[in-house]
Motif scaffolding. Sequence first.
Motif, short mmCIF file in Angstrom:
data_model
loop_
_atom_site.label_atom_id
_atom_site.label_comp_id
_atom_site.label_asym_id
_atom_site.label_seq_id
_atom_site.Cartn_x
_atom_site.Cartn_y
_atom_site.Cartn_z
N ASN A 268 0.83 -1.21 0.00
CA ASN A 268 0.00 0.00 0.00
C ASN A 268 0.86 1.26 0.00
O ASN A 268 0.54 2.24 -0.67
N ARG A 317 -12.79 1.11 0.35
CA ARG A 317 -11.70 1.73 -0.39
C ARG A 317 -12.03 3.20 -0.57
O ARG A 317 -13.19 3.58 -0.66
N LEU A 331 -6.21 -4.20 4.63
CA LEU A 331 -6.17 -3.63 5.99
C LEU A 331 -7.09 -4.39 6.94
O LEU A 331 -6.77 -4.55 8.12
#
Length: 366
Positions: A268, A317, A331
């Motif tokens: 990420n 998201r 996550l």
Amino acid sequence: MVNELVKSEKSRDSLALFVSDNVSAMLAYWDKDLICRFANMAYTEWFGKTKEEMIDKMSIKELLGPLYEKNLPYILGALQGKRQTFEREIPIPTGGTRYSIANYFPDIVNGEVRGFCVHVADITSVKLLEKELIRLKAIEAKNKELEQFTYIASHDLQEPLRTISNYISIISKDNKQEMDEQVKKYLSIISQKTDRMSMLIKGLLDYSRIGRKSKLISVDTKKVIDNVISDLGNLIKTTRSIIHIGELPSLYVYETELRQVFQNLINNAIKFKKKNITPEIWIQCIKKDSEWEFSVKDNGIGIDPKHFDRIFNIFQRLNSELDYPGYGIGLAASKKIIEMHGGRIWIESNPGAGSTFHFTISNLKP
Ligand code: ADP
């Protein structure tokens, strides 16, 4: 001299009194006519009486008041020479409840019951722990049930999706010549979306499986990160990312799962980079009391604090799929894994100012 005194009969009585007045358990003796013949300090204090008021004067009925009827079966049992044990839940005036366990020991001489000795202990802390354990077991069972449901649901959803995909392929192949551009475009979108749905379901399946059959082992966390960096070699090379790694400890962890956390965070940190800026990542760890706190910091696009909670939920998201591809699982999975390690995960960030993900790992030992 002192030893002589301790040995004498008189001082032995006073020693017994001293000892009984200094234990937290409540002790008393009731004779067969149910008159109090002995009560220690804890017992008299509990009922708000003095020894003078109770000993050789008070009856058990007078002392217990409304509790007398409740305790009567045990009193009668003890007078019949049978040991009694029972628990009591006592509401306290200041709120809350205390729990006690009472024992009645019959005093039998030559086959005759002369009275009985009472021992009452406060078992509030044990009871509260017991209740907490029952609550945790219920949560654990619910979680297992939920995991099982997610597993079965996602497994079964793949099947019809595969059928849809297959039929789209057949239609596209068989009607290649006749189909106009518009129909081709629609079929291509359906195909893309079914592929994405299949990946989302696979992600859900993987998410539900986190923690199954995993074992705690001692690992050098620096090695775990080195492996992740090696796996992400291509991405790191093409983006010219720079990664700084501080000193890292060896810890008892679920290795495969922890590796997945670093993989998600580093990936990420590179993916959400600013345009025309080389991604730079700092990985550190500090010891805090009984746990270790790791941090993964980047110089990327950052996140508005109002989204901090949301991003740890599955499928959430913040950016468009076209700009930043992904499934919104990384996550949520990281959170589940960190919680398996008895830790927490959180973020510090601001739009345009990079992000720092922090997580803790407790000192775990198998
Ligand atoms: P994915 O990366 O597949 O979208 P994640 O669960 O890993 O899913 O992340 C959820 C969302 O959190 C991302 O879509 C993004 O909006 C935000 N996010 C995660 N990491 C970062 C980061 N390092 N910088 C900026 N935004 C991030």
